[in-house]
Every structure is written in structure tokens, then in C-alpha cells.
Scaffold this motif. Structure first.
Motif, short mmCIF file in Angstrom:
data_model
loop_
_atom_site.label_atom_id
_atom_site.label_comp_id
_atom_site.label_asym_id
_atom_site.label_seq_id
_atom_site.Cartn_x
_atom_site.Cartn_y
_atom_site.Cartn_z
N ARG A 189 -8.06 2.44 6.84
CA ARG A 189 -9.23 2.36 5.97
C ARG A 189 -8.95 1.50 4.73
NH1 ARG A 189 -9.47 7.32 5.30
NH2 ARG A 189 -8.49 7.49 3.27
N GLU A 190 -7.82 1.74 4.09
CA GLU A 190 -7.52 1.05 2.83
C GLU A 190 -7.15 -0.42 3.03
OE1 GLU A 190 -4.57 3.43 0.84
OE2 GLU A 190 -6.00 5.05 0.44
N GLN A 196 -5.68 6.56 6.96
CA GLN A 196 -5.76 6.16 5.56
C GLN A 196 -5.35 4.70 5.40
OE1 GLN A 196 -3.46 8.54 2.80
NE2 GLN A 196 -3.79 7.11 1.12
N ARG A 199 0.84 -1.20 0.00
CA ARG A 199 0.00 0.00 0.00
C ARG A 199 0.88 1.25 0.00
NH1 ARG A 199 -4.32 1.03 -2.11
NH2 ARG A 199 -4.95 -1.00 -1.41
#
Length: 197
Positions: free
Chosen positions: A54-55, A51, A31
Motif C-alpha cells: 500500500r505505502e 502495508q 520505507r
């Protein structure tokens, strides 16, 4: 400073992470690598813990922090905390060495590194444990997006690569740029001309 090549970095990561990183560490690194590439591969870049949570569908900031520390300890990334309520800064550590001449020869410009598990590790194609590497006399420019120029680059590379690039352009679609060129070159290196065709 010369920008790292995304494809080479990713390929080196696949080799270096096998048996070293667990699934969550690999997911966080991939990521971060994707975000880094989208931002055009800066030396340092910001990413919020929220972030990443969430991802990656990770519900705990503590888990993200532990994974980040583990990736740092193992030599895959560096990070800096810029202070209260600010996004964490990340740096992608080079995992590959660009060589002069032969594939296995170390570059004169590479300095050894002593961090984490990367020290002394490597494979026949991508020796690890080096940083700050360059190809003598090479230009660090992306392939042009122009199809005609891409064909000229392919023709100049090698006869086998030129044949593969022309076959791809004539039967699938014109080569759009750097990513497809690297992918075809990688297939040629790994599997040979006949299989790639």
C-alpha cells in the motif's frame, strides 16, 4: 544492545546502495528504515506485506517477497517469518561503523561480517562490513530536547560547531533536538564551517 543511529544508518545506506540496489529495492529499504525509526529503532520489528504494498504502490506480494529476499542476500536486512498469517519480522543490519579516535580507524569492538555485498566494502567516512560497534566511553543518549542544554552540547563539541549551532538558533529557530544537531554536524563535516554558515 546499543541502538543504531538513524542518521548515520541512512547516510551509510546512501553510500552502500549506489549501484547495488535497484529503485524498488531502495524504496522498500527506505520505507523499512522509516518504520523502524518510528518504532524507536528496535532490534526486530513487524511489517505486513500489505502495508509495504500500500505505502509503495506495489500491487504484488510476490514482488515484495522478491525484493525482501534480494535485500537479505545483499546484506541490508534480515527477516524472519513468524508463521501462518503473521506479519514478517525485520532487522536492520548496521551499515556503518562508529570509530574510536580518527574517522578511518576501525573500532576494536567491531567484528567483521561475511554477509552479502557489504563484506569488504566501504568509503573513506563509513567503512562497511562491520557490526556490533561502539565508541569507547561514549554515552548512547539522545540530545536533550531542552534548548539550553542543546546550546551547552554545541558549545562543548567544537568552536566551529558551536558557532554554527548558535547562528542557526539565533536566525532560524532554536535547535529542537538530536536530528537537527546531527544534520548541522553532518553539514560541517561535509562542507566546512563557511559554507554551512
Amino acid at each position: 544492545m546499543e541502538k543504531l543511529d538513524f542518521i548515520q544508518q541512512f547516510r551509510a545506506f546512501i553510500r552502500a546502495s549506489a549501484g547495488v540496489l535497484n529503485a524498488r529495492e531502495q524504496a522498500v529499504y527506505v520505507r523499512l528504515l522509516g518504520i523502524w525509526n518510528e518504532l524507536r529503532r528496535p532490534e526486530w520489528f513487524e511489517v505486513a506485506k500489505s502495508q509495504l504494498m500500500r505505502e509503495l504502490c506495489i500491487n504484488s506480494k510476490v514482488t515484495i517477497i522478491a525484493i525482501r529476499k534480494s535485500l537479505e542476500k545483499k546484506g541490508f536486512i534480515k527477516s524472519r517469518d513468524p508463521g501462518h498469517r503473521r506479519k514478517m519480522l525485520y532487522h536492520i543490519v548496521p551499515l556503518y561503523q562508529v570509530n574510536e579516535g580518527t574517522k578511518n580507524a576501525p573500532s576494536k569492538d567491531c567484528e567483521g561480517t561475511k554477509n552479502g555485498l557489504l563484506n569488504g566494502m566501504g568509503t573513506k567516512d563509513v567503512p562497511l562490513g562491520y557490526k556490533k560497534c561502539t565508541i569507547a566511553g561514549a554515552k548512547n543518549e539522545p540530545y536533550p530536547e531542552n534548548t539550553e542544554n542543546t546550546k551547552n552540547i554545541a558549545a562543548a563539541a567544537s568552536p566551529d560547531f558551536a558557532e554554527i549551532a548558535n547562528f542557526f538558533s539565533n536566525n532560524i529557530h532554536p535547535i529542537a533536538g538530536e536530528v537537527e544537531m546531527h544534520k548541522l554536524a553532518s553539514f560541517l563535516d561535509d562542507y566546512g564551517k563557511d559554507w554551512t554558515l
